[in-house]
Scaffold this active site. Structure first.
Site, mmCIF file in Angstrom:
data_model
loop_
_atom_site.group_PDB
_atom_site.id
_atom_site.type_symbol
_atom_site.label_atom_id
_atom_site.label_comp_id
_atom_site.label_asym_id
_atom_site.label_seq_id
_atom_site.Cartn_x
_atom_site.Cartn_y
_atom_site.Cartn_z
ATOM 1 N N GLN A 199 0.812 -1.210 0.000
ATOM 2 C CA GLN A 199 0.000 0.000 0.000
ATOM 3 C C GLN A 199 0.852 1.269 0.000
ATOM 4 O O GLN A 199 0.325 2.377 0.064
ATOM 5 C CB GLN A 199 -0.927 -0.002 1.224
ATOM 6 N N HIS B 121 -1.496 0.150 5.623
ATOM 7 C CA HIS B 121 -2.169 1.100 6.520
ATOM 8 C C HIS B 121 -1.333 2.344 6.823
ATOM 9 O O HIS B 121 -1.163 2.731 7.975
ATOM 10 C CB HIS B 121 -2.576 0.412 7.826
ATOM 11 N N GLU C 95 -16.089 2.579 7.813
ATOM 12 C CA GLU C 95 -16.857 3.571 8.566
ATOM 13 C C GLU C 95 -16.548 4.998 8.164
ATOM 14 O O GLU C 95 -15.448 5.321 7.730
ATOM 15 C CB GLU C 95 -16.626 3.389 10.072
ATOM 16 N N TYR D 75 -11.878 6.590 18.817
ATOM 17 C CA TYR D 75 -12.797 5.844 17.953
ATOM 18 C C TYR D 75 -12.714 4.324 18.141
ATOM 19 O O TYR D 75 -13.400 3.580 17.442
ATOM 20 C CB TYR D 75 -12.585 6.276 16.495
ATOM 21 N N TYR E 160 -9.881 -10.876 10.257
ATOM 22 C CA TYR E 160 -9.914 -11.679 9.039
ATOM 23 C C TYR E 160 -9.931 -13.175 9.311
ATOM 24 O O TYR E 160 -10.398 -13.959 8.493
ATOM 25 C CB TYR E 160 -8.723 -11.324 8.139
#
Length: 383
Positions: free
Chosen positions: A95, A163, A256, A266, A277
Site C-alpha cells: 500500500q 495502513h 466507517e 474511535y 480476518y
C-alpha cells in the site's frame, strides 16, 4: 500499555438504488458505451498507473494526479497532459508509495504544495511522511518541485507495507493541516498516545504541533494528536459546515465514516463494526459507549478510496452529500449527512475499482480508477 496511558485514554474517550451513465470519449466526444438510463455522462480523460490522489490547482483548473510509484502528472483544462519533476523518492510496494497532494491555502501567493509519501527506514522499516515544496511551472506542460522539505513523519517506523493512510486536509480557515496516520496493521499503536500511528493529527502549516491540541501538555508526538483509535483512514474531508470527517477501512466488515471531534477515541482495535480476518469477533461499538461510534458503517465492506462533499454546482441533488470512491463496490457511494449521523442514498455502478475522486471548479466530478492503466473519468450532467 502503561496505566497512566490507559487513564489518559479513558479521559479522552468521548461517547459520542443505483443509477447508470453514458460514457463518452475525450477524443471523439461520442458515446463509448451506454449503460442505459442515467443523469450524467462520463468522459474519459486519459489513463494513469496506480493513481492515488487528485487535486485541482487553484486558479488554473489543472488537475494534478499522484501515481503510487512516485510520479506526479497533471491534466490541463484543454486535456493535454503535463509532468512534474522533483518528486520525492518513495518506498514503493504493497500500500506504500506516493500518496496525497494538496495545495496550500495561500497557494496563489506562496505556490506551496503538500505531498505525502512512504519513506524507508532502518532494518526493513518504513513510514509515511509529509513534505511541502514550491511548484514552479515554467511551461504549460511542465512543472517542477523546488526546495522539497519533509515536515512530518510517522513515529515510529515499523515493518510491513500497509495502513499508511497519509491523507491531508486543511482547515477551512487555512490555519491548520490535518494528517491521517494509519496504525500500520499493528493494532495496538492506535491506542498508544506515545506514538502518532492510528491517529488524526492537527499541525501548523510547517508541520509542528498546533496549539490547543488535546494532549498538548504531554509534549512529543502526543502534542500532535487530535483524535485516536483509528485503523486505516483513506479519506479526510471538511463538510460545508466546517466539520471534519474521516473515512476508514474496517477489518472483515466495518468500513466507517466518522465525524472527527477533538479528543475523541474511535475505539480501534478494542471495538469495531467488523471482525478479524481469521473470524475472531471484535466487540461492537454499543458494548463500549465511551468510544465514538461511526456515523455510518458498511458490512459487507465498500473498501473506500477517497471522498468529497459535493458543492451541488453541477448536481444540485447531491449538494452537501458525501461522494465516496468505492473499490470493492466498484463505483460511487452517495451518502447524505443528517446532523451527526449519515445514511446511504444510492450506489452508482461504474464497473471498476475507484481509487480517487475530486470536484472540478465547475462542479464536475472527476474519478480515477485503481491499479495499472487506470482511467481518469469526468462526470458531467447529461444535457
Amino acid at each position: 500499555m502503561a496505566a497512566a496511558a490507559l487513564t489518559a485514554l479513558s479521559l479522552l474517550a468521548i461517547p459520542l438504488a443505483s443509477c447508470s451513465a453514458q460514457t463518452t470519449s475525450a477524443k471523439s466526444g461520442k458515446p463509448l458505451e451506454s449503460a442505459a438510463r442515467g443523469s450524467f455522462a462520463i468522459t474519459e480523460m486519459g489513463t494513469f498507473d496506480e493513481p492515488w490522489a487528485l487535486a485541482f490547482e487553484p486558479g488554473t483548473g489543472n488537475l494534478f494526479v499522484t501515481e503510487k510509484a512516485g510520479r506526479i502528472k497533471f491534466v490541463q483544462a484543454n486535456g493535454r497532459l503535463g509532468t512534474v519533476t522533483g518528486a520525492p523518492k518513495v518506498d514503493y510496494g504493497g500500500q506504500g508509495g506516493l500518496g496525497d497532494i494538496a495545495f496550500a491555502p495561500d497557494y496563489v501567493i506562496s505556490r506551496m504544495i503538500y505531498l505525502s509519501w512512504v519513506e524507508a527506514g532502518d532494518a526493513d522499516t518504513r513510514g509515511a511522511v509529509v513534505g511541502r515544496a514550491r511548484l514552479i511551472c515554467a511551461e504549460h506542460d511542465s512543472c517542477a518541485l523546488e526546495n522539497l522539505q519533509t515536515i512530518w513523519r510517522q513515529d515510529p517506523k515499523v515493518t510491513g507495507r500497509g495502513h499508511f493512510s497519509h491523507r491531508l486536509a486543511f482547515s477551512p480557515d487555512g490555519s491548520y493541516l490535518f494528517v491521517a496516520s494509519g496504525e500500520r496493521q499493528k493494532f495496538t499503536p492506535a491506542q498508544d498516545i506515545a506514538v502518532n500511528l492510528g491517529k488524526v493529527l492537527r499541525l501548523n502549516l510547517d508541520g509542528t504541533p498546533a496549539d490547543g491540541n488535546p494532549m498538548e501538555a504531554k509534549g512529543g508526538v502526543s502534542a500532535q494528536i487530535w483524535t485516536l483509535g483509528h485503523r486505516n483512514i483513506l479519506g479526510l474531508e471538511f463538510d460545508p459546515a466546517g466539520r471534519l470527517w474521516d473515512l476508514e477501512h474496517g477489518p472483515a466488515g466495518g468500513d466507517e465514516l466518522n465525524l472527527v471531534r477533538a479528543g475523541a477515541n474511535y475505539g480501534w482495535p478494542i471495538v469495531s463494526q467488523g471482525d478479524h480476518y481469521d473470524g475472531k469477533p471484535i466487540p461492537r461499538h454499543p458494548t463500549r459507549p465511551e468510544f465514538a461510534a461511526p456515523a455510518i458503517s458498511w458490512n459487507p465492506v465498500i473498501a473506500p478510496g477517497g471522498f468529497i462533499f459535493h458543492s451541488g454546482k453541477a448536481f444540485p441533488a447531491w449538494r452537501g452529500q458525501a461522494l465516496i470512491a468505492g473499490m470493492v463496490s466498484e463505483g460511487l457511494v452517495r451518502v447524505a449527512i443528517d446532523g451527526e449521523t449519515a445514511r446511504e442514498v444510492e450506489r452508482i455502478p461504474l464497473g471498476k475499482r475507484i481509487r480517487a475522486i475530486a470536484e472540478g471548479p465547475d462542479g464536475a466530478v472527476w474519478i480515477a480508477e485503481d491499479g495499472k492503466g487506470a482511467r481518469l473519468r469526468k462526470l458531467t450532467p447529461k444535457s
